[in-house]
Scaffold this motif. Sequence first.
Motif, PDB file in Angstrom:
ATOM      1  N   VAL A  83      37.440  38.968 -29.914  1.00  0.00           N
ATOM      2  CA  VAL A  83      38.991  38.508 -30.673  1.00  0.00           C
ATOM      3  C   VAL A  83      38.773  39.793 -31.721  1.00  0.00           C
ATOM      4  N   GLY A  84      37.817  39.308 -32.478  1.00  0.00           N
ATOM      5  CA  GLY A  84      36.929  40.322 -33.244  1.00  0.00           C
ATOM      6  C   GLY A  84      37.779  41.642 -33.000  1.00  0.00           C
ATOM      7  N   LEU A  85      36.892  42.572 -31.684  1.00  0.00           N
ATOM      8  CA  LEU A  85      37.300  43.828 -31.824  1.00  0.00           C
ATOM      9  C   LEU A  85      38.923  43.783 -31.139  1.00  0.00           C
ATOM     10  N   ILE A  86      39.258  43.207 -30.775  1.00  0.00           N
ATOM     11  CA  ILE A  86      40.478  43.246 -30.421  1.00  0.00           C
ATOM     12  C   ILE A  86      41.916  43.147 -32.198  1.00  0.00           C
ATOM     13  N   ILE A  87      41.277  41.875 -33.407  1.00  0.00           N
ATOM     14  CA  ILE A  87      41.747  41.982 -33.898  1.00  0.00           C
ATOM     15  C   ILE A  87      41.577  43.946 -35.787  1.00  0.00           C
ATOM     16  N   GLY A  88      40.256  44.697 -35.119  1.00  0.00           N
ATOM     17  CA  GLY A  88      39.914  44.905 -35.523  1.00  0.00           C
ATOM     18  C   GLY A  88      40.667  46.209 -34.833  1.00  0.00           C
ATOM     19  N   GLY A  90      34.976  57.808 -43.928  1.00  0.00           N
ATOM     20  CA  GLY A  90      33.831  58.161 -44.469  1.00  0.00           C
ATOM     21  C   GLY A  90      33.822  56.453 -44.928  1.00  0.00           C
ATOM     22  N   LEU A  91      34.697  56.124 -45.579  1.00  0.00           N
ATOM     23  CA  LEU A  91      34.402  54.668 -46.412  1.00  0.00           C
ATOM     24  C   LEU A  91      34.908  53.856 -45.803  1.00  0.00           C
ATOM     25  N   TYR A  92      36.176  53.916 -44.149  1.00  0.00           N
ATOM     26  CA  TYR A  92      36.026  52.951 -43.393  1.00  0.00           C
ATOM     27  C   TYR A  92      34.393  52.978 -42.511  1.00  0.00           C
ATOM     28  N   ILE A  93      33.835  54.011 -41.987  1.00  0.00           N
ATOM     29  CA  ILE A  93      32.923  54.333 -41.153  1.00  0.00           C
ATOM     30  C   ILE A  93      31.479  53.263 -42.447  1.00  0.00           C
ATOM     31  N   PHE A  94      31.454  53.968 -43.274  1.00  0.00           N
ATOM     32  CA  PHE A  94      30.023  52.577 -44.292  1.00  0.00           C
ATOM     33  C   PHE A  94      30.631  51.745 -44.443  1.00  0.00           C
ATOM     34  N   ILE A  95      32.255  51.088 -45.203  1.00  0.00           N
ATOM     35  CA  ILE A  95      31.897  49.521 -45.014  1.00  0.00           C
ATOM     36  C   ILE A  95      32.029  48.636 -43.563  1.00  0.00           C
ATOM     37  N   GLY A  96      32.553  49.150 -42.831  1.00  0.00           N
ATOM     38  CA  GLY A  96      32.442  48.690 -41.111  1.00  0.00           C
ATOM     39  C   GLY A  96      30.802  48.086 -41.268  1.00  0.00           C
ATOM     40  N   SER A  97      30.332  49.600 -41.087  1.00  0.00           N
ATOM     41  CA  SER A  97      28.315  49.170 -40.947  1.00  0.00           C
ATOM     42  C   SER A  97      27.548  48.274 -41.994  1.00  0.00           C
ATOM     43  N   CYS A 147      33.856  38.769 -36.820  1.00  0.00           N
ATOM     44  CA  CYS A 147      33.432  39.130 -38.284  1.00  0.00           C
ATOM     45  C   CYS A 147      32.764  40.727 -37.772  1.00  0.00           C
ATOM     46  N   VAL A 148      31.556  40.299 -36.476  1.00  0.00           N
ATOM     47  CA  VAL A 148      30.962  41.101 -36.029  1.00  0.00           C
ATOM     48  C   VAL A 148      32.259  42.041 -35.101  1.00  0.00           C
ATOM     49  N   GLY A 149      32.578  41.859 -34.432  1.00  0.00           N
ATOM     50  CA  GLY A 149      33.658  42.524 -33.531  1.00  0.00           C
ATOM     51  C   GLY A 149      34.756  43.169 -34.887  1.00  0.00           C
ATOM     52  N   PHE A 150      35.400  42.921 -35.579  1.00  0.00           N
ATOM     53  CA  PHE A 150      36.179  42.832 -36.482  1.00  0.00           C
ATOM     54  C   PHE A 150      35.824  44.299 -37.245  1.00  0.00           C
ATOM     55  N   PHE A 151      34.388  44.071 -37.966  1.00  0.00           N
ATOM     56  CA  PHE A 151      34.240  44.969 -38.984  1.00  0.00           C
ATOM     57  C   PHE A 151      32.993  46.066 -37.880  1.00  0.00           C
ATOM     58  N   GLY A 152      32.995  45.846 -36.994  1.00  0.00           N
ATOM     59  CA  GLY A 152      32.266  46.874 -35.448  1.00  0.00           C
ATOM     60  C   GLY A 152      33.597  48.317 -35.296  1.00  0.00           C
ATOM     61  N   GLN A 153      34.519  47.758 -35.249  1.00  0.00           N
ATOM     62  CA  GLN A 153      35.113  48.466 -34.968  1.00  0.00           C
ATOM     63  C   GLN A 153      36.423  48.459 -35.515  1.00  0.00           C
ATOM     64  N   ILE A 154      36.665  48.154 -37.147  1.00  0.00           N
ATOM     65  CA  ILE A 154      36.949  49.858 -38.041  1.00  0.00           C
ATOM     66  C   ILE A 154      36.441  50.213 -38.269  1.00  0.00           C
ATOM     67  N   LYS A 155      35.240  50.497 -37.850  1.00  0.00           N
ATOM     68  CA  LYS A 155      33.547  51.565 -37.685  1.00  0.00           C
ATOM     69  C   LYS A 155      34.205  52.469 -36.763  1.00  0.00           C
ATOM     70  N   SER A 156      34.467  51.970 -35.346  1.00  0.00           N
ATOM     71  CA  SER A 156      34.001  52.778 -33.906  1.00  0.00           C
ATOM     72  C   SER A 156      35.239  53.423 -34.029  1.00  0.00           C
ATOM     73  N   ILE A 157      36.183  53.075 -34.610  1.00  0.00           N
ATOM     74  CA  ILE A 157      38.041  54.331 -34.077  1.00  0.00           C
ATOM     75  C   ILE A 157      37.786  55.053 -34.757  1.00  0.00           C
ATOM     76  N   PRO A 158      37.905  55.032 -36.918  1.00  0.00           N
ATOM     77  CA  PRO A 158      37.120  55.920 -37.453  1.00  0.00           C
ATOM     78  C   PRO A 158      36.057  57.593 -36.706  1.00  0.00           C
ATOM     79  N   GLN A 159      35.199  56.040 -36.109  1.00  0.00           N
ATOM     80  CA  GLN A 159      34.102  57.147 -35.903  1.00  0.00           C
ATOM     81  C   GLN A 159      34.730  58.556 -34.516  1.00  0.00           C
ATOM     82  N   GLN A 160      35.286  57.324 -34.026  1.00  0.00           N
ATOM     83  CA  GLN A 160      36.089  57.952 -32.554  1.00  0.00           C
ATOM     84  C   GLN A 160      36.471  59.292 -33.230  1.00  0.00           C
ATOM     85  N   THR A 161      37.722  59.400 -34.063  1.00  0.00           N
ATOM     86  CA  THR A 161      38.572  60.530 -34.458  1.00  0.00           C
ATOM     87  C   THR A 161      37.539  61.480 -34.977  1.00  0.00           C
TER      88      THR A 161
END
Length: 401
Positions: free
Chosen positions: A261-266, A282-289, A314-328
């Motif tokens: 669910v956290g991944l989906i919300i992220g 970069g900021l979102y990747i840093f904050i997420g990690s 929260c782990v799922g949420f923050f992991g996703q707001i790092k992962s998607i920008p990193q893909q970009t």
Amino acid sequence: MKLNRNFSLLLFGLSFADIGDVLYMVSIISTIFILTDSATVASFVPFTITTAMFISSLLTPILIGKVNLKWLLASSQVGKTILLVILGGIFTHITAENYYLVFVVIGLIAFLDGCANPVGSTLIPHYVKPEQLLKANGLADTIAQIIQTVMWFVGSLFLIVMDQQQLIWIVGGLFFISSIILCLLENVIHESTETPEASDQIKAGWKTLSQVPVLKKIVWIELLETIAGTVWIAAILYVFVSDALHVDETWWGFINGAFFVGLIIGSIYCIRYAHLIEKKLGLYIFIGSLASAGVTILFSVNSFPIMALFLSLCVGFFGQIKSIPQQTVIQTSVAKEKLSTVYTSLSAIATGIFGVSSLAMGVLADVIGIRVVFMISGFLLILVSFIVRRNKELFIRNTQH
């Protein structure tokens, strides 16, 4: 975002394949456990899949230089459909003496997945405009995570009303639909320099990873994150629920579900605020990690089941707001023609490290305690945030074409 025809077809095709993948895994794991009555043998299913995908990731670059990306993706799905039909045909003849045949088939299917997964990620930049890339990645991830969350639950319910072979035939039908949809995709222009040696094609992605500064850092990030992420596999999380939280196995399902669910919300957050994230990748990747690290460490010392649910989300949420920008960042760091080999190399790293570190984390959990391995995971993620922060000038949208 407004979807164009090709991106819509890609999403639908991959979604039918993802639904089929989950249902087929439910059927296979259930069958193996019933035949052998061994959790150890059943655990070899994900090990077989990981190993096959690792080998595939190493060999896929040979095909990328010779086969059109669209047809490589479609052909892999057609191959999976044929294998499912074969598996469905022999299912009634599978016994405790010859169940190894199932492992042969799932290994071949995983080999094709190891080829298809990086190609699917590579095609997204070909089918969407550069300014829509982050939203497209977010939407693709959202759909994939929703499918994972829903279908694991639904798959278990299916086994109440039908047997494993009937479920296999349903999966075969889903794979067939996916194959047809992916065949409707337009061809993409994918120019690559032909090399006489297959070894040169295999090394192409690794060479790119070593030459592009941001990709060199992402290799280290992938390595550390993969090791850190193994604490969330079913076996280790199950032990945490039992030994650290002292609750029954239903909480294992709840905590696992909260993570998804956290991944989906992220993912939804990244789609909604794509215009802001694009400016500060970069900021979102840093904050997420960094946030993932902090939450994981809190999870390791927590003893309250309700709090564990929230922290898992929260782990799922923050992991996703790092992962998607990193893909970009990955997709814009090199020319589109090189993306496929880059993704296959990154996939090889992830699958290879995951198999080894899963075993290592399991051993460490027995030797030094389940809470300590989650704490180790958190500190590994702190190292990830340190790498991102120290190299923040690299984590930007690097190219527009």
